[in-house]
Design an enzyme around this catalytic site. Sequence first.
Site, short mmCIF file in Angstrom:
data_model
loop_
_atom_site.label_atom_id
_atom_site.label_comp_id
_atom_site.label_asym_id
_atom_site.label_seq_id
_atom_site.Cartn_x
_atom_site.Cartn_y
_atom_site.Cartn_z
N ASN A 134 -18.90 9.49 -4.83
CA ASN A 134 -18.02 8.34 -4.67
C ASN A 134 -18.32 7.55 -3.38
O ASN A 134 -19.40 7.68 -2.81
CB ASN A 134 -16.54 8.70 -4.79
CG ASN A 134 -15.78 7.55 -5.46
OD1 ASN A 134 -15.50 6.54 -4.84
ND2 ASN A 134 -15.53 7.68 -6.75
N HIS A 160 -22.08 7.19 -4.25
CA HIS A 160 -22.82 8.31 -4.85
C HIS A 160 -24.13 8.62 -4.13
O HIS A 160 -25.17 8.86 -4.77
CB HIS A 160 -23.09 8.05 -6.33
CG HIS A 160 -21.85 8.04 -7.19
ND1 HIS A 160 -20.70 8.74 -6.89
CD2 HIS A 160 -21.57 7.38 -8.37
CE1 HIS A 160 -19.79 8.53 -7.83
NE2 HIS A 160 -20.29 7.71 -8.74
N HIS A 234 -21.40 14.37 -12.50
CA HIS A 234 -21.02 13.08 -13.06
C HIS A 234 -21.25 13.03 -14.58
O HIS A 234 -21.82 12.07 -15.10
CB HIS A 234 -21.79 11.96 -12.35
CG HIS A 234 -21.12 10.64 -12.34
ND1 HIS A 234 -20.96 9.88 -13.48
CD2 HIS A 234 -20.54 9.94 -11.34
CE1 HIS A 234 -20.33 8.75 -13.15
NE2 HIS A 234 -20.06 8.77 -11.87
N ASP A 305 -10.00 4.54 -12.48
CA ASP A 305 -11.16 4.86 -11.65
C ASP A 305 -10.63 5.28 -10.28
O ASP A 305 -10.81 4.60 -9.28
CB ASP A 305 -12.09 3.64 -11.55
CG ASP A 305 -13.44 4.00 -10.94
OD1 ASP A 305 -13.62 5.16 -10.55
OD2 ASP A 305 -14.30 3.10 -10.86
N GLU A 370 -14.58 14.08 -12.20
CA GLU A 370 -15.45 14.51 -11.11
C GLU A 370 -14.62 15.22 -10.06
O GLU A 370 -13.84 14.58 -9.34
CB GLU A 370 -16.14 13.29 -10.49
CG GLU A 370 -16.95 12.47 -11.48
CD GLU A 370 -17.07 11.02 -11.02
OE1 GLU A 370 -17.77 10.78 -10.03
OE2 GLU A 370 -16.47 10.14 -11.65
C1 BGC Z 1 -16.98 5.76 -9.86
C2 BGC Z 1 -17.04 4.42 -10.52
C3 BGC Z 1 -18.48 4.07 -10.74
C4 BGC Z 1 -19.11 5.13 -11.59
C5 BGC Z 1 -20.58 4.87 -11.72
C6 BGC Z 1 -17.60 6.75 -10.77
O1 BGC Z 1 -17.61 7.99 -10.16
O2 BGC Z 1 -15.67 6.14 -9.54
O3 BGC Z 1 -16.41 3.45 -9.73
O4 BGC Z 1 -18.62 2.84 -11.34
O5 BGC Z 1 -18.94 6.39 -11.01
O6 BGC Z 1 -21.03 5.05 -12.94
#
Ligand code: BGC
Length: 405
Positions: A134, A160, A234, A305, A370
């Site tokens: 994140n 990420h 993820h 989200d 996640e």
């Molecule tokens: C996030 C989203 C992001 C996505 C990426 C998630 O973990 O919270 O904001 O767009 O990952 O695919």
Amino acid sequence: MRAGGEFDGEKGRLAMYRTRWQAAGFFMVATTGLMLSSCRCTQCGVGPKEAQSKMEVNVEPFGKTPEGQPVRIYRLTNANGLKAAVMTYGAIVVSLEVPDKNGALADVVLGYDNLDAYIQKSPYFGAIVGRYGNRIGKGRFTVDGTEYTLAINNGENHLHGGIKGFDKVVWDDEPVRRPDGVGIKLSYLSKDGEEGYPGNLQATVTYVLTNADELRIEYAATTDKATPVNLTHHGYWNLTGGQRDILAHVLMLNADRFTPVDQGLIPTGEMPRVRGTVMDFTRPTAIGARIAADYEQLKFGGGYDHNWVLDKGGKKMTLAARLSEPTTGRVMEVYTQEPGVQFYSGNFLDGTITGKGGVVYQHRWGLCLETQHFPDSPNQPNFPSTILRPGEKYETVTVYRFSAK
Ligand code: BGC
């Protein structure tokens, strides 16, 4: 096995060379013999011998990165016949086949059929994200008086792990065989300064497909300089087997509070109660039931989200979430030692990705759960710390458990 080196296997049992695979030019499968003495599968009722005969770890080549690094895929089968495939690029779970209420297996994770597709464009399908899962606001944080600047890859923020995060590197690998499951242990050395992070971070992630029908993920890391660490998986789940969107999936989150965000999806630092809001999943609720509600927090990310604050989050393993799908009867429970879970309802999937088997992933075709420390923790003094220091060990376990009824 080193990502760029020889296939050294365990105690020479799988001792063979990658170059030999290529030179021979034939499709090689290494099936590990399972020396199990005490395996008993309680769910399927099979004894040690039968369990032993079903459990498998097969290793195959899965192509090369554009830089020429070979990638391997591990195909795992547990005593009940559940199957998982994990590749060394991105530590990605490529497929996970679990039964429905009639015993029919289907693949419940989104992704692609081949390596190139993952490399070209992937919204982190099935990957391990890191060094920090994140966002970190503006890609900046200060540890022990030193300010660090990270790669910016999401608006003005860091997401990420940056431009080339742990989802885009090839991990070293070795097979795992335990009495209660089979798996793969992945290791990666993230060098000092990578994506802006301080310290050499040695990370390992072990996936085990257990005979209790779990995908168990064990994370570990050590560092030689203080650094934030927040690893997560993820996976995009779709318990129908990718047949339709996830709006009819029913979700329970074991969380009374969540961390609201601003327009850039950075936490404001507050932790309000979910009670009386569309963020309340303390009782099982269809994901689609309130996703279109006129609620400011749902507007920022185009749906759910957010990070939920787990009621008993901490070192103890606790139930974080239960996801079920009414037509197939499949259920997935998530247990974790982490204090939070990011529930992302696949809002950025928009029909531009064609995934496995030629299926077009439309809006909200998969959802992520996640397990994690909270987003932007390095800049949020009231959130649990994510700083790992030399001499300490980062260790955390998350389990996705499958059943059907
Ligand atoms: C996030 C989203 C992001 C996505 C990426 C998630 O973990 O919270 O904001 O767009 O990952 O695919």
